[in-house]
Write a protein that holds these residues in place. Sequence first.
Motif, PDB file in Angstrom:
ATOM      1  N   GLN B  84       0.836  -1.213   0.000  1.00 44.31           N
ATOM      2  CA  GLN B  84       0.000   0.000   0.000  1.00 44.31           C
ATOM      3  C   GLN B  84       0.869   1.260   0.000  1.00 44.31           C
ATOM      4  N   ARG B  85       0.539   2.164  -0.905  1.00 42.84           N
ATOM      5  CA  ARG B  85       1.295   3.399  -1.022  1.00 42.84           C
ATOM      6  C   ARG B  85       0.631   4.478  -0.170  1.00 42.84           C
ATOM      7  N   TYR B  86       1.424   5.199   0.621  1.00 39.96           N
ATOM      8  CA  TYR B  86       0.931   6.362   1.349  1.00 39.96           C
ATOM      9  C   TYR B  86       1.669   7.583   0.811  1.00 39.96           C
ATOM     10  N   PRO B  87       0.991   8.728   0.720  1.00 38.50           N
ATOM     11  CA  PRO B  87       1.697   9.919   0.233  1.00 38.50           C
ATOM     12  C   PRO B  87       2.921  10.218   1.114  1.00 38.50           C
ATOM     13  N   ASP B  88       4.042  10.525   0.472  1.00 41.47           N
ATOM     14  CA  ASP B  88       5.286  10.765   1.206  1.00 41.47           C
ATOM     15  C   ASP B  88       5.166  11.913   2.191  1.00 41.47           C
ATOM     16  N   PHE B  89       4.289  12.878   1.858  1.00 44.20           N
ATOM     17  CA  PHE B  89       4.205  14.071   2.694  1.00 44.20           C
ATOM     18  C   PHE B  89       3.199  13.905   3.828  1.00 44.20           C
ATOM     19  N   PHE B  90       2.679  12.692   4.004  1.00 48.65           N
ATOM     20  CA  PHE B  90       1.761  12.409   5.109  1.00 48.65           C
ATOM     21  C   PHE B  90       2.537  12.009   6.359  1.00 48.65           C
ATOM     22  N   LYS B  91       1.961  12.335   7.504  1.00 45.34           N
ATOM     23  CA  LYS B  91       2.391  11.712   8.744  1.00 45.34           C
ATOM     24  C   LYS B  91       1.417  10.577   9.039  1.00 45.34           C
ATOM     25  N   VAL B  92       1.765   9.755  10.026  1.00 42.74           N
ATOM     26  CA  VAL B  92       0.894   8.625  10.376  1.00 42.74           C
ATOM     27  C   VAL B  92      -0.520   9.118  10.677  1.00 42.74           C
ATOM     28  N   LYS B  93      -0.608  10.229  11.421  1.00 45.36           N
ATOM     29  CA  LYS B  93      -1.934  10.712  11.815  1.00 45.36           C
ATOM     30  C   LYS B  93      -2.756  11.154  10.602  1.00 45.36           C
ATOM     31  N   HIS B  94      -2.086  11.633   9.551  1.00 40.14           N
ATOM     32  CA  HIS B  94      -2.816  12.031   8.346  1.00 40.14           C
ATOM     33  C   HIS B  94      -3.442  10.810   7.663  1.00 40.14           C
ATOM     34  N   ALA B  95      -2.674   9.711   7.621  1.00 40.64           N
ATOM     35  CA  ALA B  95      -3.202   8.492   6.999  1.00 40.64           C
ATOM     36  C   ALA B  95      -4.416   7.981   7.781  1.00 40.64           C
ATOM     37  N   LEU B  96      -4.319   8.028   9.105  1.00 46.77           N
ATOM     38  CA  LEU B  96      -5.435   7.542   9.930  1.00 46.77           C
ATOM     39  C   LEU B  96      -6.651   8.459   9.788  1.00 46.77           C
ATOM     40  N   ARG B  97      -6.382   9.768   9.725  1.00 45.58           N
ATOM     41  CA  ARG B  97      -7.480  10.722   9.573  1.00 45.58           C
ATOM     42  C   ARG B  97      -8.175  10.523   8.213  1.00 45.58           C
ATOM     43  N   ALA B  98      -7.386  10.272   7.191  1.00 46.32           N
ATOM     44  CA  ALA B  98      -7.961  10.033   5.860  1.00 46.32           C
ATOM     45  C   ALA B  98      -8.871   8.802   5.903  1.00 46.32           C
ATOM     46  N   ALA B  99      -8.416   7.752   6.572  1.00 46.08           N
ATOM     47  CA  ALA B  99      -9.229   6.534   6.671  1.00 46.08           C
ATOM     48  C   ALA B  99     -10.517   6.827   7.442  1.00 46.08           C
ATOM     49  N   GLU B 100     -10.400   7.651   8.459  1.00 46.51           N
ATOM     50  CA  GLU B 100     -11.580   8.014   9.244  1.00 46.51           C
ATOM     51  C   GLU B 100     -12.614   8.732   8.362  1.00 46.51           C
ATOM     52  N   LEU B 101     -12.116   9.609   7.477  1.00 45.62           N
ATOM     53  CA  LEU B 101     -13.025  10.345   6.595  1.00 45.62           C
ATOM     54  C   LEU B 101     -13.722   9.428   5.601  1.00 45.62           C
ATOM     55  N   LEU B 102     -13.049   8.333   5.225  1.00 44.31           N
ATOM     56  CA  LEU B 102     -13.566   7.521   4.124  1.00 44.31           C
ATOM     57  C   LEU B 102     -14.366   6.302   4.571  1.00 44.31           C
ATOM     58  N   TYR B 103     -14.180   5.846   5.813  1.00 43.95           N
ATOM     59  CA  TYR B 103     -14.898   4.645   6.251  1.00 43.95           C
ATOM     60  C   TYR B 103     -15.998   4.984   7.237  1.00 43.95           C
ATOM     61  N   PRO B 104     -17.242   4.695   6.849  1.00 43.23           N
ATOM     62  CA  PRO B 104     -18.383   5.070   7.692  1.00 43.23           C
ATOM     63  C   PRO B 104     -18.381   4.371   9.057  1.00 43.23           C
ATOM     64  N   ASN B 105     -17.839   3.150   9.120  1.00 44.45           N
ATOM     65  CA  ASN B 105     -17.841   2.428  10.396  1.00 44.45           C
ATOM     66  C   ASN B 105     -16.597   2.672  11.233  1.00 44.45           C
ATOM     67  N   TRP B 106     -15.760   3.609  10.818  1.00 41.48           N
ATOM     68  CA  TRP B 106     -14.478   3.834  11.493  1.00 41.48           C
ATOM     69  C   TRP B 106     -14.680   4.047  12.998  1.00 41.48           C
ATOM     70  N   ASP B 107     -13.873   3.342  13.794  1.00 42.38           N
ATOM     71  CA  ASP B 107     -13.939   3.478  15.242  1.00 42.38           C
ATOM     72  C   ASP B 107     -12.645   4.141  15.726  1.00 42.38           C
ATOM     73  N   ALA B 108     -12.731   5.437  16.002  1.00 38.93           N
ATOM     74  CA  ALA B 108     -11.528   6.207  16.357  1.00 38.93           C
ATOM     75  C   ALA B 108     -10.930   5.712  17.672  1.00 38.93           C
ATOM     76  N   GLY B 109     -11.802   5.315  18.603  1.00 40.48           N
ATOM     77  CA  GLY B 109     -11.302   4.817  19.889  1.00 40.48           C
ATOM     78  C   GLY B 109     -10.496   3.541  19.716  1.00 40.48           C
TER      79      GLY B 109
END
Lengths: 232, 299
Positions: B84-109
């Motif tokens: 899986q490719r992640y944008p080079d200019f992302f931090k870990v938290k950006h990748a997780l935040r992106a997933a949160e935006l895209l998955y309706p069942n995302w459980d942040a806790g």
Amino acid sequence: MNRVLDVVRVQLVNWRGIFAWPLGILALTLVINLVTFGVLSDDVPSNGRVTGSLVSIYIVMFVAHLQTITQVFPFALGLSVTRWAFYAGTTVLVVAQGLLFGLLLLLLELVERWTGGWGIGLRYIGLPFLVQDNLLLQWLAYAVPFLAFSAVGVCFGVVFKRWGQSGVYAVTIGAALVLAGLVLLVSRLGWWPAVGRFFTDQSTFALLAGYPLVIAVVLGAAGWLVIRRATP
Amino acid sequence: MNVIRMSGVTKRYGQVTALDGVSMELAENRIHGLLGRNGAGKTTVMQILTGQAFETSGGVEVFGEHPYENADVLGRICFIKESQRYPDFFKVKHALRAAELLYPNWDAGFAAELVDDFGLPVNRGIKKLSRGMLSAVGVIIGLASRAPLTFFDEPYLGLDAVARQLFYDRLLADYADRPRTVVLSTHLIDEVSDLIEHVVLIDKGRILLDEDADTLRTRAVTVTGPVTSVESFVAGRTVLHREQLGGFLRATVSGVPDRPVVGGLEFEPVSLQQLVVRTTQMNGPHNGRPVGAGNGGNR
């Protein structure tokens, strides 16, 4: 439509990076020009202090959206975004960025005028051929080239994703050959004066905003046809 | 109900046939193991099922529809691949935040818990992560997205044994609470043999096995003893593998429903891993040879 906005939000997750880079480059080139013309103040008459550094912020957008395709596209598809939602979201982002940066340049142009060229007669934003009659035209003259530069970046990106490095070479060489062929043809037919007249007859607004918009739309549509079958 | 249906799917890359008439159906709310060697076609299967790659011919249905550019279907899928490719200019938290935006069942806790469990530095740039940490990002997205259909394509690269166990434990616990369909592609068959309920074994683009894990576990047996006794026992059965040492023969045979008591013969169960290895070896003369470890041949 919601999915498209989600994509925009994903692209803006790192919004500081997205806005800091172009603005940083813009600020840096301004400082460099101020220092350069400050030092050279005796050698360059104040009406000749014109610089082309403004193009750097447009090049930044070209690179940024090349990376949007090579890096964000595989990421977004990995997170189950459709190609359509991704491309539409990218389009929204590109247009919004262009308008925003265009507005910023418009404001800076006003500042440049009010401060008499940053105090030393420097024309950094309001280059002679860029200046338009009213604020709306001025805004668009700054904004639309952003769209064209971004679209070129997107196009190179999608060609790379679809056909790899050899695809990029093929497109670049192909474009160069077509251009060379046109030059040859125009020379052969002796059409250069007519070509020159065409450009001088156009308003600078048409050259800055009209044709770049056509280029952006054509490249944007071509990019969609290519990305439809691209794999992340 | 079947979530996935492939019928006669073939995929060619130029001269190379990556998939050759693959047909399978995967049931809802189960953990499926997609097993096979490097380059067997596992990743290609998952790319086609997620609309990322295109089948040359054949029928593909996910949630009853073709997945290509199907927002309705894709919105219910999470596909975590090793590459899986992640944008080079992302931090870990950006990748997780992106997933949160895209998955309706995302459980942040749940995601935050997993970040703690794996000791992942959320403020570190993606480019500066070790291979194991990068894998952990994928594992966390795959688990916390709670997508009705989740694909894990060798998600463990660079993760140590403890972290891998953590992944299996968390997957099993969360799966028990919130049943969903998981497709796990892996080489570490022994590690996941208790986890997977259904096995699909693919080799050279063809399906070799497609059965319940429980059935498979009882399907073969290894028998050891004097050559003549073993030979007479295995006569007429499918011998998956044989090793001879002096006068002793050790054979793995399938189709032995219950352990017969035969004097002088010893019977041992065959692990899922051994069964997979032996079945794959049976499939072709070249399968005894090693293939460079790492990735499938179609990236």
